[in-house]
Write an enzyme that holds these catalytic residues in place. Structure first.
Site, PDB file in Angstrom:
ATOM      1  N   TYR A 170      16.899   3.052   0.215  1.00 54.01           N
ATOM      2  CA  TYR A 170      15.749   3.342   1.072  1.00 54.01           C
ATOM      3  C   TYR A 170      15.587   2.200   2.068  1.00 54.01           C
ATOM      4  O   TYR A 170      16.572   1.562   2.427  1.00 54.01           O
ATOM      5  CB  TYR A 170      14.497   3.603   0.220  1.00 54.01           C
ATOM      6  CG  TYR A 170      13.486   4.406   1.006  1.00 54.01           C
ATOM      7  CD1 TYR A 170      13.811   5.684   1.450  1.00 54.01           C
ATOM      8  CD2 TYR A 170      12.264   3.872   1.373  1.00 54.01           C
ATOM      9  CE1 TYR A 170      12.929   6.411   2.226  1.00 54.01           C
ATOM     10  CE2 TYR A 170      11.375   4.597   2.134  1.00 54.01           C
ATOM     11  CZ  TYR A 170      11.705   5.858   2.570  1.00 54.01           C
ATOM     12  OH  TYR A 170      10.842   6.572   3.342  1.00 54.01           O
ATOM     13  N   ARG A 223       9.423  10.778  13.972  1.00 56.06           N
ATOM     14  CA  ARG A 223       8.974   9.378  13.895  1.00 56.06           C
ATOM     15  C   ARG A 223       9.552   8.746  12.626  1.00 56.06           C
ATOM     16  O   ARG A 223       8.847   8.515  11.654  1.00 56.06           O
ATOM     17  CB  ARG A 223       7.443   9.314  13.868  1.00 56.06           C
ATOM     18  CG  ARG A 223       6.867   7.930  14.110  1.00 56.06           C
ATOM     19  CD  ARG A 223       5.429   7.852  13.677  1.00 56.06           C
ATOM     20  NE  ARG A 223       5.249   8.157  12.274  1.00 56.06           N
ATOM     21  CZ  ARG A 223       5.434   7.273  11.280  1.00 56.06           C
ATOM     22  NH1 ARG A 223       5.845   6.055  11.555  1.00 56.06           N
ATOM     23  NH2 ARG A 223       5.233   7.623  10.022  1.00 56.06           N
ATOM     24  N   LYS A 241      13.718   9.553  -0.304  1.00 65.57           N
ATOM     25  CA  LYS A 241      12.420   9.651  -0.992  1.00 65.57           C
ATOM     26  C   LYS A 241      12.560  10.371  -2.318  1.00 65.57           C
ATOM     27  O   LYS A 241      11.992   9.957  -3.343  1.00 65.57           O
ATOM     28  CB  LYS A 241      11.421  10.402  -0.108  1.00 65.57           C
ATOM     29  CG  LYS A 241      10.884   9.603   1.057  1.00 65.57           C
ATOM     30  CD  LYS A 241       9.706   8.737   0.641  1.00 65.57           C
ATOM     31  CE  LYS A 241       9.118   8.030   1.849  1.00 65.57           C
ATOM     32  NZ  LYS A 241       7.953   7.213   1.517  1.00 65.57           N
ATOM     33  N   GLU A 313       6.722  14.001   5.761  1.00 60.58           N
ATOM     34  CA  GLU A 313       7.278  12.657   5.915  1.00 60.58           C
ATOM     35  C   GLU A 313       7.730  12.406   7.348  1.00 60.58           C
ATOM     36  O   GLU A 313       8.510  13.178   7.916  1.00 60.58           O
ATOM     37  CB  GLU A 313       8.474  12.485   4.969  1.00 60.58           C
ATOM     38  CG  GLU A 313       8.954  11.071   4.825  1.00 60.58           C
ATOM     39  CD  GLU A 313       7.951  10.176   4.119  1.00 60.58           C
ATOM     40  OE1 GLU A 313       7.911   8.970   4.442  1.00 60.58           O
ATOM     41  OE2 GLU A 313       7.207  10.657   3.243  1.00 60.58           O
ATOM     42  N   ASP A 314       7.228  11.331   7.935  1.00 66.85           N
ATOM     43  CA  ASP A 314       7.671  10.849   9.248  1.00 66.85           C
ATOM     44  C   ASP A 314       7.510  11.889  10.355  1.00 66.85           C
ATOM     45  O   ASP A 314       8.393  12.056  11.211  1.00 66.85           O
ATOM     46  CB  ASP A 314       9.116  10.350   9.172  1.00 66.85           C
ATOM     47  CG  ASP A 314       9.201   8.995   8.457  1.00 66.85           C
ATOM     48  OD1 ASP A 314       8.144   8.421   8.160  1.00 66.85           O
ATOM     49  OD2 ASP A 314      10.317   8.520   8.196  1.00 66.85           O
ATOM     50  N   ASP A 337       2.873   8.877   4.695  1.00 66.80           N
ATOM     51  CA  ASP A 337       2.579   7.914   5.759  1.00 66.80           C
ATOM     52  C   ASP A 337       1.081   7.664   5.890  1.00 66.80           C
ATOM     53  O   ASP A 337       0.663   6.543   6.177  1.00 66.80           O
ATOM     54  CB  ASP A 337       3.140   8.412   7.097  1.00 66.80           C
ATOM     55  CG  ASP A 337       4.631   8.677   7.033  1.00 66.80           C
ATOM     56  OD1 ASP A 337       5.368   7.761   6.658  1.00 66.80           O
ATOM     57  OD2 ASP A 337       5.055   9.813   7.320  1.00 66.80           O
ATOM     58  N   ASN A 478       7.891  -0.920   9.047  1.00 68.07           N
ATOM     59  CA  ASN A 478       9.288  -0.826   8.622  1.00 68.07           C
ATOM     60  C   ASN A 478      10.164  -0.393   9.793  1.00 68.07           C
ATOM     61  O   ASN A 478       9.685   0.249  10.720  1.00 68.07           O
ATOM     62  CB  ASN A 478       9.427   0.205   7.488  1.00 68.07           C
ATOM     63  CG  ASN A 478       8.809  -0.275   6.197  1.00 68.07           C
ATOM     64  OD1 ASN A 478       8.997  -1.412   5.796  1.00 68.07           O
ATOM     65  ND2 ASN A 478       8.052   0.597   5.543  1.00 68.07           N
ATOM     66  N   ASN A 522       5.115  -1.543  -0.758  1.00 71.71           N
ATOM     67  CA  ASN A 522       6.043  -0.433  -0.588  1.00 71.71           C
ATOM     68  C   ASN A 522       5.435   0.847  -1.151  1.00 71.71           C
ATOM     69  O   ASN A 522       4.946   0.865  -2.281  1.00 71.71           O
ATOM     70  CB  ASN A 522       7.355  -0.755  -1.318  1.00 71.71           C
ATOM     71  CG  ASN A 522       8.488   0.164  -0.937  1.00 71.71           C
ATOM     72  OD1 ASN A 522       8.293   1.363  -0.749  1.00 71.71           O
ATOM     73  ND2 ASN A 522       9.684  -0.395  -0.835  1.00 71.71           N
TER      74      ASN A 522
END
Length: 622
Positions: A170, A223, A241, A313-314, A337, A478, A522
Site C-alpha cells: 500500500y 483522485r 485496500k 475510495e479516492d 477518505d 500521502n 494510517n
C-alpha cells in the site's frame, strides 16, 4: 425472546423486524451524518428506507476463518481441483508444501520436485528474495505475483511482516504502481466497469467467480492518493485496500471484490500513453456519470443483497460527498477518505491528550486542506467534543478552523465556497497565508490534509512551537512526497518538543541525542477492523457513532510504553489484535443503535471477532 433470521425466513417476518428497528428510539446523532442529513432533506441513515432481507452470514466454504482451521478441506473448483489445475489455483496451491499423501491423492506426482517444504520455510525463502530487490516497485510486483499464485502464502508474509511489507503493498509504493499500472499489468485482479458496460452492469457483476461478496472497494480513479487523476489505473488502490481488509482485519479474501469505474480520464499524459489500459476519452460528468454510478449501486444490491459494504475510495471531493449523501440511507456505504481518515485521526488526538494535557474541548485546531479528509476529520472532532461537553455541535465547531487554497475559511467567503466547507466559515478577517493563520488563531493542533508537500514550512512549525510547549503536528497527506513536512523537520524545528504523526511512514529521527519514533496516522488502523465489525454483526447502515466507536477502541490500544516513546498510535505489529477490538466496539455500537441484524448477539464480541478472522495457514486436503 431472541430472533434469528436467514435466507429462508418469510419476507413478512423480515419486514416486520425492519419496522421494529425503525421505531427504536434514536438516542445518538452524528455531525458528519447531521451535515449529510441536511443535504438529504432530513433523512438519516437510521431511517432505513430501502428494505431487503437480513439473512445470516456466508458459509466458510474455502476454510478461511480461524474457527475452521483444524477441519479437513476439499479443494473444490468447478470440480475437485487436482493435478495441474490445483497448482494453478491460488486459493488452494501450496507449492512445495503438498504432503506425500496429498501428492498421491490429487495427481501431483511428477508435477513438483520431490522436496517438501513447510509454509514457514517457504516464507523465510520468499522474504530473503524480497529483501534482495533494491527498487520498491519490484517488491510490489513480486508480492502481486505471489498473491496470484499462492494466496495463503501471500497473506502469511503480509501478516507476519506487516510493518515491513505494508508500505510495499500500500502507500507509498502503491502510488507509483498506479502511475505505471499499464506497464506492469499482467492479469486482472478485480472488475473493470466502464461506460461500455452501461445497461449491462448486473450481468458484468455475475462474471465475477464469487457469488457471496461482503466488501466492495470501488474507485473511479479521479483522485488517487495525492497523485491526481489516474483513471483506470487506479485499480491498484481497491486491490491494495482489500488485501489489508484480509491481512489486518481478517476479512476473507473470497468475499472481497475490487472494482474500478472507468468513465475516462482528464490526465493528458495517460491519454497519450500507448500503454494506458483505460478508456481514451475525457471524463464523463453530470447525468452520464450519475446514471452509471446509480446502475452500479442498484446492481450491487440486487446481486449481493443489503449487507454488502461498499467502500468509496479516492473519488474527487464533489463526487465523494454526493455519493455519501445519495446512498447513505439506502445502501451500506463508507468513504475511507472522509470517514476512515476522520476516525483514525480522532483516535490519535484522543490518545495524544495523555501527552499534551487537557480535554479535546480545550484545544484549538487548524487544518491546511478543506477537502474530503479535512472536513471529515473536523466534523468528527466536533461530534466528539459535543458528546463529551453536551454543547451543541455548532459551538464545538467554533474552535476548529480550516485553510484552503484561498486562505482561511471565514464567513465573508461563505457564499463562494462549496457546501461542505460552509459549516467552518467563522467570523474573522480574511487571512491568506498559513503562517499568519497560525499566529492569529493560535492553534495547539496543526493538521495537514492538503495533498501538497512542504507546506508546513520552518516558519509555520516554529510559530507552532512558540505557541505551545508540545505542539501536535499531523502531516497526513500521502504519499511520502506529498507530506506537509517530514518527521525530521518537525522534530528539528520544534527542538524535539513536537508530537508528530504522518500519513505515510517515516524512519526514526535522532535529535539532540534522543531517538524519536514518528507515529503513522494510517487509515489501515481503522477500516479493516471497522469492516470486520460491520460484517460480523450484519450491520446494514453506517452511522457516525460507529466511527466514534472505532476511534475509541483504537485510542484504547495505546500503551504506557508507547506513550513513553512519544507515540500516539500502537505499533502495527499488533494490528490483528487491534482490529479485533475495533470490530467488537463497532459491533457493540451497531447492536445498541439497532443497526445489527445478526442475532443473537455474541456474548464476547472480541472472541467472536477473532474466531471470524481469516487465517493464512495451509489446510490439509482430503
Amino acid at each position: 425472546m431472541l430472533l434469528s433470521f436467514n435466507a429462508n425466513t418469510p419476507h413478512f417476518l423480515r419486514k416486520a423486524f425492519g419496522c421494529l428497528i425503525r421505531r427504536r428510539e434514536r438516542k445518538i446523532s452524528g455531525v458528519m451524518e447531521s451535515t449529510l442529513k441536511e443535504m438529504r432533506n432530513g433523512e438519516s441513515v437510521l431511517d432505513m428506507t430501502d428494505e431487503r432481507g437480513v439473512g445470516g452470514g456466508v458459509g466458510d466454504i474455502y476454510g478461511e476463518d480461524r474457527a475452521t482451521e483444524d477441519q479437513l478441506l476439499t479443494p473444490w473448483s468447478f470440480t475437485i481441483a487436482s493435478g495441474h489445475s490445483l497448482l494453478r489455483d491460488p486459493r488452494y496451491n501450496k507449492g512445495l508444501a503438498f504432503t506425500e499423501a496429498e501428492r498421491d491423492a490429487h495427481y501431483l506426482r511428477g508435477l513438483l520436485p520431490p522436496v517438501i517444504l513447510s509454509q514457514e520455510h517457504q516464507e523465510k525463502r520468499l522474504m530473503h528474495t524480497l529483501r534482495q530487490y533494491q527498487v520498491p516497485l519490484h517488491r510490489y510486483m513480486a508480492m502481486m505475483d505471489l498473491q496470484e499464485r499462492n494466496e495463503r502464502l501471500f497473506y502469511k508474509l503480509l501478516i507476519d511482516h506487516v510493518e515491513e511489507l505494508l508500505p510495499v503493498v500500500y502507500t507509498p509504493v502503491v502510488g507509483e504502481a498506479c502511475q505505471k499500472y499499464g506497464s506492469i499489468f499482467r492479469r486482472p485482479q478485480g472488475l473493470y466497469i466502464s461506460l461500455k458496460e452501461k445497461g449491462k452492469i448486473f450481468e458484468v457483476l455475475k462474471n465475477w467467480p464469487e457469488r457471496s461478496i461482503q466488501v466492495i472497494v470501488v474507485t473511479d480513479g479521479e483522485r488517487i492518493l495525492g497523485l491526481g487523476d489516474l483513471g483506470c489505473q487506479g485499480m491498484g488502490i481497491p486491490v491494495g485496500k482489500l488485501s489489508l481488509y484480509t491481512a489486518l482485519g481478517g476479512v476473507r479474501p473470497s468475499v472481497c471484490l475490487p472494482v474500478t469505474i472507468d468513465v475516462g480520464t482528464n490526465n493528458k499524459h495517460l491519454l497519450e500513453d500507448e500503454f494506458y489500459i483505460g478508456l481514451r476519452q475525457r471524463r464523463a460528468t453530470g447525468q452520464e456519470y450519475a446514471e452509471l454510478l446509480d446502475e452500479f449501486m442498484s446492481a450491487v444490491k440486487q446481486n449481493y443483497g443489503e449487507k454488502v459494504l461498499v467502500q468509496f475510495e479516492d473519488f474527487a471531493n464533489h463526487n465523494a460527498f454526493e455519493l455519501l449523501k445519495k446512498y447513505g440511507t439506502t445502501h451500506l456505504v463508507f468513504n475511507d477518505d472522509i470517514q476512515g481518515t476522520a476516525s483514525v485521526v480522532l483516535a490519535g488526538l484522543v490518545a495524544a491528550l495523555r501527552l499534551v494535557g487537557g480535554a479535546l474541548a480545550d484545544h484549538t485546531f487548524l487544518f491546511l486542506g478543506a477537502g474530503e479528509a479535512g472536513t471529515g476529520i473536523a466534523e468528527l472532532i466536533a461530534l466528539e467534543v459535543s458528546k463529551k461537553t453536551k454543547a451543541p455541535v455548532e459551538e464545538a465547531r467554533k474552535k476548529i478552523w480550516l485553510v484552503d487554497s484561498k486562505g482561511l475559511i471565514v464567513s465573508s467567503r461563505k457564499e463562494s465556497i462549496q457546501h461542505f466547507k460552509q459549516p467552518w466559515a467563522h467570523e474573522h478577517e480574511p487571512i491568506k497565508e498559513l503562517v499568519d493563520a497560525v499566529k492569529a488563531i493560535k492553534p495547539s493542533v496543526l493538521i495537514g490534509t492538503s495533498g501538497v508537500g512542504k507546506t508546513f514550512t520552518k516558519e509555520v512549525v516554529e510559530a507552532m512551537a512558540a505557541l505551545n510547549e508540545k505542539p501536535l503536528i499531523l502531516a497526513l497527506s500521502n504519499p511520502t512526497s506529498q507530506s506537509e513536512c517530514t518527521a525530521e523537520e518537525a522534530y528539528t524545528w520544534t527542538e524535539g518538543r513536537a508530537i508528530f504523526a504522518s500519513g505515510s511512514p517515516f524512519d526514526p529521527v535522532k535529535y539532540d541525542g534522543k531517538v524519536f519514533i514518528p507515529g503513522q496516522a494510517n487509515n489501515a488502523y481503522i477500516f479493516p477492523g471497522f469492516g470486520l465489525g460491520i460484517i460480523m454483526s450484519g450491520t446494514i447502515r453506517v452511522h457516525d457513532d460507529l466511527l466514534l466507536a472505532a476511534s475509541e477502541a483504537l485510542a484504547g490500544q495505546v500503551t504506557e510504553e508507547n506513550y513513553e516513546k512519544g507515540l500516539i498510535y500502537p505499533p502495527f505489529s499488533n494490528i490483528r489484535k487491534i482490529s479485533a477490538h475495533i470490530a467488537a466496539n463497532v459491533a457493540a455500537k451497531a447492536y445498541e443503535l439497532g443497526l445489527a441484524t445478526r442475532l443473537p448477539r455474541p456474548q464476547d464480541l472480541v472472541k467472536y471477532a477473532e474466531s471470524c478472522m481469516y487465517t493464512p495457514v495451509y489446510r490439509q486436503y482430503r
